[in-house]
Design an enzyme around this catalytic site. Structure first.
Site, short mmCIF file in Angstrom:
data_model
loop_
_atom_site.label_atom_id
_atom_site.label_comp_id
_atom_site.label_asym_id
_atom_site.label_seq_id
_atom_site.Cartn_x
_atom_site.Cartn_y
_atom_site.Cartn_z
N HIS A 190 0.86 -1.20 0.00
CA HIS A 190 0.00 0.00 0.00
C HIS A 190 0.89 1.24 0.00
CE1 HIS A 190 -3.89 -2.16 0.78
NE2 HIS A 190 -3.01 -3.09 1.08
N TYR A 236 3.54 -5.23 9.66
CA TYR A 236 3.46 -3.77 9.60
C TYR A 236 4.55 -3.16 10.47
CZ TYR A 236 -1.41 -4.01 7.75
OH TYR A 236 -2.55 -4.25 7.02
#
Lengths: 370, 178
Positions: A72, A343
């Site tokens: 992303h 993440y």
């Protein structure tokens, strides 16, 4: 042997043999503790999937893009507020769900994939990440995608899928053989891919629906836990993508359209929570829950501004899906901890890297929206 | 065995409680950074446990100042005396420093530092990823250093208890033996 006694300063009553034995026992204990530590740190099981290996694979597939998210990568910051309807009060004691509660929100819209400068394409999976700023430093961070289900069930399958879905540099498409082999091994992913392919593709971010995909649990005041999934459903009617969009010269048309829309009027999404019934699998994000499940409108996210990624804004936030306020907890879905871990790894790596400007810049006020 | 002064009861309680907590903490830490499946569960333990260690280490320092530890035996060689002294300074420094670096790095990363329930610690540094990029590896290096010093401390303590039998070990034993 009395040299050993002298060297160690052994007590007078100890025979050299006893000193040797005891030294051996001490050595064994220290070595054993070190070995256990190495085991816990994964050094003795180099084949295991680690957070570093997941992120390494993203880097391998996408090439190096220092300073950017490993997935992303192309995005735009947003800000606004969440207005609670009170509809979620019964299921969760989260303070932001209390009737009439208004919570500041920041966030990020993005396109899936690790290419920060890729041209926008309507087919690319879109995401909406939000950060709810509750009182007393509590936060809720959530990352949501515009697909009906997640393509894989486990972190291991995810790891394999990154490679299987890697676009071939010559065709720009994944190797069909690699994908076929992956789906043969993971039939649940084949089913999920069919659902994802069949989704309605809307014209942009503002009329798109973003889903939690993973299940969570809402915790009520009396301690009752309810499995839930949620979706951010746009207030404006969805319009289908059009071939004209693809022909536009603007490589950031999806982001620029969103900025223009927000300038015209706040963009709103309803937070629709779906409680699961017994039998709805909360640990398998590839399976949709039956469509007849009741849904509850718990409030609205109202986006009032957008801003290009820059120091200190959404660029420097890890939208870890397990940063949750009291009243929301993770489910037994194994992807949640894996997302949190990957993440964190991606964030730690990019934190120290030099930053380049995002492809998506603040568009001048003379944009399409005015 | 000669009669040597003992650490006072609070010192012994703090020592053994913290010994367990710190070892568990180091194992959680080293497992957490590679784990995918248990990352979140381990992180949720790591943060409150770290703050617990910080508080107990501060209490321990106060207790040590009010009730100084027993002296080492006079027959202990000078270099061992120096090593003991230096390792204890490092142990205290790391017991206090590691939680602080952890707290600081999470502040710099902009993570809410939850201690359970709705309790979230205030940040002690401004949000700045470049600071995080420095502090994050520092936290790891200091943790390995602490593990190494603990191993040395363990080995030395057992040398005193099993081989030298000079009362140094029993001065910190949970139930001191005379």
């Amino acid at each position: 042997m009395s040299l050993l006694n002298d060297l160690t300063g052994a007590a007078p009553g100890l025979r050299p043999r006893a000193v040797l034995l005891r030294l051996g026992a001490i050595g064994a204990l220290v070595a054993g503790t070190t070995g256990a530590f190495a085991y816990a740190g994964g050094w003795l099981s180099p084949g295991d999937l680690t957070q570093a290996r997941i992120v390494d694979r993203f880097e391998r597939v996408n090439g190096p893009h220092p300073g950017f998210r490993r997935n992303h990568a192309k995005g735009l910051c947003l800000a606004g507020r969440f207005e609670s309807s009170g509809g979620g009060e019964r299921l969760s004691k989260a303070s932001l769900l209390a009737a009439g509660q208004v919570t500041p929100v920041t966030g990020r819209i993005a396109l899936a994939g690790g290419q920060p400068y890729a041209a926008d394409a309507t087919m690319t999976v879109r995401s909406l990440a939000l950060r709810f700023h509750l009182s007393d430093r509590e936060e809720w961070r959530t990352g949501n995608n515009d697909i009906p289900v997640f393509p894989v069930r486990t972190p291991e399958a995810f790891y394999q899928q990154i490679l299987a879905a890697k676009p071939d540099p010559t065709t720009g498409k994944p190797d069909p053989e690699a994908l076929k082999a992956f789906f043969a091994k993971h039939p649940e992913s084949a089913k999920a891919a069919a659902l994802i392919k069949a989704r309605t593709i809307t014209s942009g971010f503002a009329d798109d629906t973003f889903r939690s995909l993973n299940a969570f649990r809402f915790v009520a005041t009396d301690g009752t836990e309810t499995p839930v999934r949620w979706a951010f459903v746009p207030e404006r009617a969805a319009t289908a993508e059009s071939p004209a969009q693809a022909g536009r010269a603007d490589k950031n048309f999806l982001f620029d359209d969103f900025t223009a829309a927000v300038r015209q009027a706040p963009v709103r999404w309803h937070l629709i929570v779906t409680p699961g019934s017994p039998g709805d699998d909360s640990a398998d994000a590839t399976l949709p829950w039956p469509s007849e499940r009741a849904s509850i409108d718990v409030g609205s996210v109202i986006v009032t501004t957008t801003e290009a990624e820059a120091t200190g804004n959404c660029r420097d936030v890890n939208f870890d899906p397990l940063v949750l306020p009291v009243g929301i907890v993770g489910s037994d879905d194994p992807l949640l901890s894996a997302r949190s871990a990957a993440y964190a790894q991606s964030f730690a790596r990019r934190a120290g890297e030099p930053k380049a400007p995002s492809a998506v810049l603040d568009t001048p006020m003379s944009g399409a929206g005015l | 065995m000669r009669n040597v002064a003992h650490f006072n009861l609070p010192a012994r309680l703090l020592h053994w409680t913290m010994a367990v907590m710190i070892l568990v903490m180091l194992f959680i830490g080293v497992a957490m950074v590679t784990s995918v499946a248990h990352y979140h569960a381990l992180l949720a333990l790591h943060q409150p446990l770290g703050i617990g260690i910080l508080i107990l280490a501060a209490l321990r320092l106060v207790n040590r100042w009010r009730s100084p530890p027993p002296k080492l035996p006079v027959e202990l060689p000078g270099w061992q005396r120096k090593a003991a002294h230096a390792s204890h300074i490092l142990l205290y420094g790391l017991m206090l420093g590691l939680p602080f670096v952890g707290w600081a790095m999470l502040s710099a990363a902009g993570y809410p530092i939850g201690l359970g329930g709705a309790v979230v610690l205030p940040p002690i540094l401004p949000r700045d990823p470049s600071l995080y990029a420095w502090l994050r590896p520092l936290h790891t290096i200091l943790a390995y250093a602490l593990f190494g010093i603990i191993l040395a401390h363990l080995g030395a303590a057992l040398m005193h208890g099993l081989i030298r039998r000079d009362g140094v070990f029993s001065s910190m034993a949970p139930h001191p033996i005379r």
